[in-house]
Write a protein that holds these residues in place. Sequence first.
Motif, short mmCIF file in Angstrom:
data_model
loop_
_atom_site.label_atom_id
_atom_site.label_comp_id
_atom_site.label_asym_id
_atom_site.label_seq_id
_atom_site.Cartn_x
_atom_site.Cartn_y
_atom_site.Cartn_z
N GLU A 143 69.40 -53.76 -32.66
CA GLU A 143 68.93 -54.36 -31.44
C GLU A 143 67.68 -55.15 -31.82
O GLU A 143 66.72 -54.65 -32.40
CB GLU A 143 68.49 -53.32 -30.38
N ALA A 144 67.54 -56.37 -31.56
CA ALA A 144 66.42 -57.13 -31.83
C ALA A 144 65.48 -57.35 -30.65
O ALA A 144 64.93 -58.42 -30.90
CB ALA A 144 67.05 -58.43 -32.42
N ARG A 145 65.56 -56.44 -29.67
CA ARG A 145 64.58 -56.99 -28.65
C ARG A 145 63.14 -56.29 -28.90
O ARG A 145 62.96 -55.62 -29.71
CB ARG A 145 64.74 -55.88 -27.41
N PRO A 146 62.24 -57.05 -28.47
CA PRO A 146 60.67 -56.91 -28.73
C PRO A 146 60.47 -55.21 -28.30
O PRO A 146 60.71 -55.00 -27.35
CB PRO A 146 59.96 -57.85 -27.84
N PRO A 147 59.67 -54.64 -29.29
CA PRO A 147 59.64 -53.14 -28.85
C PRO A 147 58.52 -53.18 -28.13
O PRO A 147 57.33 -52.85 -28.42
CB PRO A 147 59.30 -52.79 -30.33
N SER A 148 58.58 -53.09 -26.43
CA SER A 148 57.45 -52.93 -25.75
C SER A 148 57.91 -51.37 -25.13
O SER A 148 58.98 -51.10 -25.20
CB SER A 148 57.51 -54.03 -24.63
N LEU A 149 56.62 -51.12 -24.55
CA LEU A 149 56.93 -49.57 -24.13
C LEU A 149 57.78 -49.60 -22.73
O LEU A 149 57.17 -50.51 -21.94
CB LEU A 149 55.57 -48.81 -23.81
N PRO A 150 58.67 -48.73 -22.41
CA PRO A 150 59.35 -48.94 -20.94
C PRO A 150 58.33 -48.00 -20.22
O PRO A 150 57.61 -47.34 -20.53
CB PRO A 150 60.60 -48.33 -21.45
N ASP A 151 58.73 -48.22 -18.92
CA ASP A 151 58.35 -47.49 -17.84
C ASP A 151 58.48 -46.05 -18.06
O ASP A 151 59.65 -45.43 -18.13
CB ASP A 151 58.91 -47.90 -16.27
N PRO A 152 57.56 -45.12 -18.04
CA PRO A 152 57.58 -43.83 -18.46
C PRO A 152 58.63 -43.01 -17.17
O PRO A 152 59.52 -42.19 -17.79
CB PRO A 152 56.24 -43.15 -18.32
N ALA A 153 58.78 -43.58 -16.02
CA ALA A 153 59.43 -42.99 -15.21
C ALA A 153 61.00 -43.11 -15.57
O ALA A 153 61.92 -42.43 -15.13
CB ALA A 153 59.24 -43.56 -13.66
N LEU A 154 61.25 -44.47 -16.09
CA LEU A 154 62.66 -44.71 -16.30
C LEU A 154 62.90 -43.94 -17.64
O LEU A 154 64.08 -43.39 -17.60
CB LEU A 154 62.93 -46.30 -16.52
N VAL A 155 62.09 -43.94 -18.46
CA VAL A 155 62.29 -42.86 -19.58
C VAL A 155 62.71 -41.45 -19.16
O VAL A 155 63.46 -40.79 -19.82
CB VAL A 155 61.29 -43.04 -20.58
N SER A 156 62.07 -40.89 -18.20
CA SER A 156 62.15 -39.75 -17.71
C SER A 156 63.66 -39.61 -17.13
O SER A 156 64.10 -38.52 -17.47
CB SER A 156 60.85 -39.50 -16.80
N LEU A 157 64.08 -40.64 -16.40
CA LEU A 157 65.21 -40.58 -15.78
C LEU A 157 66.43 -40.44 -16.72
O LEU A 157 67.21 -39.71 -16.65
CB LEU A 157 65.40 -41.94 -15.01
N SER A 158 66.28 -41.43 -17.94
CA SER A 158 67.32 -41.29 -18.96
C SER A 158 67.33 -39.80 -19.44
O SER A 158 68.30 -39.22 -19.72
CB SER A 158 66.86 -42.27 -19.89
N ASP A 159 66.02 -39.52 -19.82
CA ASP A 159 65.88 -38.06 -20.45
C ASP A 159 66.61 -36.90 -19.72
O ASP A 159 67.22 -36.11 -20.14
CB ASP A 159 64.37 -37.95 -20.62
N GLN A 160 66.39 -37.33 -18.17
CA GLN A 160 66.86 -35.99 -17.48
C GLN A 160 68.18 -36.06 -17.47
O GLN A 160 68.84 -35.07 -17.40
CB GLN A 160 66.34 -36.41 -16.12
N HIS A 161 68.79 -37.42 -17.40
CA HIS A 161 70.33 -37.32 -17.47
C HIS A 161 70.87 -36.75 -18.69
O HIS A 161 71.88 -36.05 -18.73
CB HIS A 161 70.70 -38.98 -17.47
N PHE A 162 70.22 -37.13 -19.79
CA PHE A 162 70.65 -36.64 -21.12
C PHE A 162 70.63 -34.93 -21.01
O PHE A 162 71.57 -34.15 -21.64
CB PHE A 162 70.11 -37.18 -22.22
N GLN A 163 69.48 -34.51 -20.64
CA GLN A 163 69.37 -33.04 -20.74
C GLN A 163 70.08 -32.58 -19.63
O GLN A 163 70.50 -31.23 -20.00
CB GLN A 163 67.88 -32.93 -20.23
N ARG A 164 70.71 -33.00 -18.57
CA ARG A 164 71.42 -32.35 -17.68
C ARG A 164 72.81 -32.46 -18.16
O ARG A 164 73.57 -31.51 -18.07
CB ARG A 164 71.34 -32.89 -16.32
N SER A 165 73.28 -33.39 -18.92
CA SER A 165 74.61 -33.68 -19.41
C SER A 165 74.67 -32.35 -20.70
O SER A 165 75.67 -31.87 -20.66
CB SER A 165 74.62 -34.85 -20.01
#
Lengths: 263, 195
Positions: A143-165
């Motif tokens: 992936e060649a997208r510029p590495p900018s920091l994402p919204d922490p809330a969205l990271v948290s959402l992804s994280d929660q999804h993986f944790q629950r899975s």
Amino acid sequence: MTCGLLERGTIELYWYGELSQGERDEARRHLDRCLECRQALHDIEIIAAALAERPEVASPPGGDWSRFMAELSAAVAAEPRPKRTPPAESVTRAGRHRLVPYLASAALLALVTMSVFTLVRGRSATPPADGFRADVAMDVSFEARPPSLPDPALVSLSDQHFQRSKLVLLGLTTRDTAAPAAEDWEYERDLAATLLQDTRLYRRAVEEHGMTGLADVLRDLEMVLLQTSMSEGPDRESLEGIQRLIRRRDLLTRMSVVHAGGF
Amino acid sequence: MSDSDLIPRAAGGDPAAFQALVERHRPMVYRVAYQFAGNHHDAEDIAQDVFLKVFRSLDRFRYDAQLTSWLYRIVMNACIDHRRRQKSGGWVPGEEAEGTLLNMPEESPGPEARAYGGEIGQALEAEIGRLPAGQRVIFIMRHHQGLKLTEIAEALGLAEGTVKRQLHAAVHRLRHALTRANVLASANGAAGGGA
């Protein structure tokens, strides 16, 4: 003792016409000498004949669709038009349900961005010692997208999804197949059903980004969640099948690697 | 007007286009829902649910996919969801549940379903109603819709092996249930002792 062909479902597949020509010939020869399978085939024919008499009902009583259409129109009228941007205010549970695709895409973006950021930043970092899968990391690094920091809330959402899975997978793998507890099985099935749609959206978006390694993990996860949510428990056979799938695909380890390596 | 013409118009908020889509596909949706539920009340609920989901998702429909395949998947998921909601709401254990069910006309097979097949038909209807939702969906898709296993796997997003196993499990249960009820034994006897 049950005949092996019967146990494996070959006789049904023979009846359904789902065997190859060679398999079909073999099954026919077997049927000539196996009374048990002949009996099973005959039973299936009786069942099919009875089912053929089952009525085909393709409309409400009397073919009158008016009430159905009126109710549908009312329900549709009560629906907000699909919006491409989410409202700023907090949403209800039902509202959140409608926003799932948006949230999933946004969370995925966070996931991808965070993965790239972490990988670009940590190229020299030591990889996880346990079962590190290079192909997953390689895909992410393309992936060649510029590495900018994402919204922490969205990271948290992804994280929660993986944790629950992972919670579902852990629950499933630790269940005793000899005596699966109905209430536990119920919990995992419900949670799997809840997670399924988001997983599918993540997977599709990841595929569109060409991240095949991560997509493979999500596809396997999706399969496990789908099978789990479709099962009715306590069903020993289904549970064993799902446990085998998780083990064979090494899914827990791969999820841990993806998780540790990106978000 | 084809589905591919109607979908963007319906997704853009044209109620006539959405209605045309519903009218075109409602017999298929209702037929599958009825086969799954066995009564009009639940079949209507499922069909309503399906078309609401279609309405909500039209703008996400992928035009390289067949509408009927997409619709199929929605119908099957709606059937499974419906079953799950039924199970989680107000299911009471033991004799009380049996009594409740016996007194619940919506849960009984409709008159069309009751009319078929005599003793075997009744026993089959009862056992199909007891199949786990996933098995029931796959069994119906194979037996009533006549879909090949690959088509079922594609429509449900499952591996073909999973479909085979679920179908095998469904047929196995039906055979055993009917044997337990001595229905097959009497049918075999009437047929002269089997093949």
